[in-house]
Write an enzyme that holds these catalytic residues in place. Structure first.
Site, PDB file in Angstrom:
ATOM      1  N   SER A 198      -7.119   1.926  -3.994  1.00  0.00           N
ATOM      2  CA  SER A 198      -8.421   1.069  -3.223  1.00  0.00           C
ATOM      3  C   SER A 198      -9.493   1.384  -3.006  1.00  0.00           C
ATOM      4  O   SER A 198      -9.297   2.012  -2.106  1.00  0.00           O
ATOM      5  CB  SER A 198      -8.391  -0.400  -3.000  1.00  0.00           C
ATOM      6  OG  SER A 198      -8.353  -1.295  -1.518  1.00  0.00           O
ATOM      7  N   TYR A 236      -2.330  -2.733   4.816  1.00  0.00           N
ATOM      8  CA  TYR A 236      -3.178  -2.484   3.294  1.00  0.00           C
ATOM      9  C   TYR A 236      -3.438  -1.803   3.330  1.00  0.00           C
ATOM     10  O   TYR A 236      -3.504  -1.392   2.344  1.00  0.00           O
ATOM     11  CB  TYR A 236      -3.915  -4.074   3.041  1.00  0.00           C
ATOM     12  CG  TYR A 236      -4.073  -3.957   1.907  1.00  0.00           C
ATOM     13  CD1 TYR A 236      -3.359  -4.166   0.885  1.00  0.00           C
ATOM     14  CD2 TYR A 236      -5.603  -3.395   0.940  1.00  0.00           C
ATOM     15  CE1 TYR A 236      -4.221  -4.331  -1.149  1.00  0.00           C
ATOM     16  CE2 TYR A 236      -6.004  -3.496  -0.761  1.00  0.00           C
ATOM     17  CZ  TYR A 236      -5.479  -3.805  -1.551  1.00  0.00           C
ATOM     18  OH  TYR A 236      -5.338  -3.556  -2.954  1.00  0.00           O
TER      19      TYR A 236
HETATM   20  P1  NAD Z   1      -3.800  -9.432  -9.306  1.00  0.00           P
HETATM   21  O1  NAD Z   1      -2.860 -11.266  -7.968  1.00  0.00           O
HETATM   22  O2  NAD Z   1      -4.070 -10.486  -9.767  1.00  0.00           O
HETATM   23  O3  NAD Z   1      -2.373  -8.871  -9.409  1.00  0.00           O
HETATM   24  C1  NAD Z   1      -1.637  -8.058  -8.853  1.00  0.00           C
HETATM   25  C2  NAD Z   1       0.446  -8.521  -9.940  1.00  0.00           C
HETATM   26  O4  NAD Z   1       0.919  -7.718  -9.213  1.00  0.00           O
HETATM   27  C3  NAD Z   1       0.235  -9.826  -9.875  1.00  0.00           C
HETATM   28  O5  NAD Z   1       0.889  -9.812 -11.487  1.00  0.00           O
HETATM   29  C4  NAD Z   1       2.162 -10.032  -9.630  1.00  0.00           C
HETATM   30  O6  NAD Z   1       2.815 -10.787 -10.072  1.00  0.00           O
HETATM   31  C5  NAD Z   1       2.308  -7.993  -9.569  1.00  0.00           C
HETATM   32  N1  NAD Z   1       3.184  -8.437  -8.610  1.00  0.00           N
HETATM   33  C6  NAD Z   1       3.068  -8.099  -6.720  1.00  0.00           C
HETATM   34  N2  NAD Z   1       3.817  -7.198  -6.126  1.00  0.00           N
HETATM   35  C7  NAD Z   1       4.710  -7.256  -7.383  1.00  0.00           C
HETATM   36  C8  NAD Z   1       6.005  -6.120  -7.185  1.00  0.00           C
HETATM   37  N3  NAD Z   1       6.907  -6.414  -6.059  1.00  0.00           N
HETATM   38  N4  NAD Z   1       6.462  -6.365  -8.465  1.00  0.00           N
HETATM   39  C9  NAD Z   1       6.043  -6.193 -10.095  1.00  0.00           C
HETATM   40  N5  NAD Z   1       4.865  -6.754  -9.673  1.00  0.00           N
HETATM   41  C10 NAD Z   1       4.389  -7.031  -8.739  1.00  0.00           C
HETATM   42  O7  NAD Z   1      -4.104  -8.597  -8.065  1.00  0.00           O
HETATM   43  P2  NAD Z   1      -5.329  -6.782  -8.574  1.00  0.00           P
HETATM   44  O8  NAD Z   1      -6.086  -7.136  -8.075  1.00  0.00           O
HETATM   45  O9  NAD Z   1      -5.069  -7.535 -10.211  1.00  0.00           O
HETATM   46  O10 NAD Z   1      -4.361  -5.846  -8.043  1.00  0.00           O
HETATM   47  C11 NAD Z   1      -3.891  -5.074  -8.848  1.00  0.00           C
HETATM   48  C12 NAD Z   1      -3.633  -4.091  -8.678  1.00  0.00           C
HETATM   49  O11 NAD Z   1      -5.108  -3.642  -7.664  1.00  0.00           O
HETATM   50  C13 NAD Z   1      -3.053  -4.083  -6.791  1.00  0.00           C
HETATM   51  O12 NAD Z   1      -2.923  -2.584  -6.686  1.00  0.00           O
HETATM   52  C14 NAD Z   1      -4.118  -4.012  -5.881  1.00  0.00           C
HETATM   53  O13 NAD Z   1      -3.696  -3.453  -4.954  1.00  0.00           O
HETATM   54  C15 NAD Z   1      -5.318  -3.227  -6.631  1.00  0.00           C
HETATM   55  N6  NAD Z   1      -6.575  -3.477  -5.656  1.00  0.00           N
HETATM   56  C16 NAD Z   1      -7.437  -4.135  -6.624  1.00  0.00           C
HETATM   57  C17 NAD Z   1      -8.438  -4.920  -5.860  1.00  0.00           C
HETATM   58  C18 NAD Z   1      -9.502  -6.216  -5.867  1.00  0.00           C
HETATM   59  O14 NAD Z   1     -10.101  -6.915  -5.465  1.00  0.00           O
HETATM   60  N7  NAD Z   1      -8.886  -7.289  -6.718  1.00  0.00           N
HETATM   61  C19 NAD Z   1      -9.418  -3.801  -5.119  1.00  0.00           C
HETATM   62  C20 NAD Z   1      -8.572  -2.633  -4.999  1.00  0.00           C
HETATM   63  C21 NAD Z   1      -7.462  -2.314  -5.532  1.00  0.00           C
END
Ligand code: NAD
Length: 275
Positions: A144, A157
């Site tokens: 991130s 986080y």
């Molecule tokens: P999201 O919540 O839309 O998707 C995350 C998915 O991971 C969900 O479907 C959830 O059910 C699944 N998940 C959570 N815990 C789990 C587990 N223990 N085992 C299996 N599946 C699990 O969020 P997103 O934004 O698509 O996040 C995806 C990745 O991107 C994450 O690692 C998040 O930290 C990272 N990220 C997101 C952002 C943002 O702004 N959205 C920015 C930087 C990094």
């Protein structure tokens, strides 16, 4: 790797947001998809979307990525169904408790680390032998911009995403002279469900703006170009620049100016008083 036709692509957290967008992009490119999510219903929704688009080479396995035994089972299932994996995207992640560090207990840190860091570690350890056996492939770990800077109300986080970054950078050196490419992704604010119940908040409106489909395309380009570090999304470039060029004191001052409004100063004063 430039062409993904018939390549086996593993994606964790594919039931929502960035993981789902990646599954659709790789599906469009005729890859074989091995998809995981903790949530079986949302994972099935991703499958329904893919099938509607005519993508049929899909394997699903719903489990918690922090469980090493189940990650090993997933890896075996992928190999027996599609052959060894070519691309593994460790994407599943959760947000933290949105509280200042002094109010965050140890269990909350462990919970976030279990998914965000150990989930990534498990994915790498279980699938790397398959990439090595293929003599090609990519590991893509999702950190991130909070793996580049620390921010208030986000220490669990941030700690987990710095851990992903540190581990991935070490891995990238170890595989530097190999046909396996290691990529660390630092997304800025992406418009997904990561903020859960707070998805209507001012914070989400202000920071989570980039559509996940744009990030998915950028990650695919990064894999094709063998980019070790992929920085993309709202505020990502300026965060990367600031974290690399500015002295820490000045960087802290700028982050404080931008984000101190989310801190409850009165609560903090009370905490100090009670020490
Ligand atoms: P999201 O919540 O839309 O998707 C995350 C998915 O991971 C969900 O479907 C959830 O059910 C699944 N998940 C959570 N815990 C789990 C587990 N223990 N085992 C299996 N599946 C699990 O969020 P997103 O934004 O698509 O996040 C995806 C990745 O991107 C994450 O690692 C998040 O930290 C990272 N990220 C997101 C952002 C943002 O702004 N959205 C920015 C930087 C990094």
């Amino acid at each position: 790797m430039k062409n993904f036709k018939d390549k086996t692509v593993v994606i964790t957290g594919a039931g929502s947001g960035i993981g789902r967008a990646l599954a659709i992009e790789f599906g469009n490119q005729n890859a074989k998809l091995a998809l995981n999510d903790f949530n079986m219903q949302t994972l099935q929704k991703t499958v329904d979307i893919l099938k509607h688009k005519g993508v049929n080479n899909i394997l699903t396995f719903a489990f918690d990525v922090s469980d090493k035994t189940l990650m090993n089972d997933f890896a075996q299932k992928v190999r027996s169904t599609f052959g060894n994996a070519h691309i593994v995207i460790n994407n599943a992640g959760i947000g933290g408790s949105a509280e200042p560090a002094y109010l965050t207990d140890t269990d909350s840190y462990r919970e976030v680390m279990d998914v965000n860091f150990f989930g990534v570690l498990n994915g790498c350890q279980s699938f790397l032998p398959q990439l090595v056996a293929n003599n090609e492939g990519s590991i893509v770990n999702i950190s991130s911009i909070f793996g580049l800077i620390g921010t208030p109300n986000n220490s669990a986080y941030c700690a987990s995403k710095f851990a992903v970054r540190g581990y991935t950078e070490s891995l990238a050196i170890e595989f530097h002279k190999s046909p396996i490419n290691i990529h660390c992704v630092h997304p800025g604010g992406i418009k997904t469900n990561i903020a859960g119940d707070e998805s209507d908040s001012e914070f989400v409106e202000k920071y989570l703006k980039t559509p996940p489909e744009q990030l998915a395309k950028r990650i695919i380009k990064g894999i094709q170009n063998k980019e070790v570090k992929i920085v993309f999304g709202t505020d990502a470039f300026k965060t990367w620049l600031g974290s690399n060029l500015l002295p820490q004191k000045l960087l802290n001052k700028l982050i404080w100016k931008e984000m101190n409004n989310i801190l409850d100063i009165e609560k903090y004063k009370q905490f100090i008083k009670n020490l």
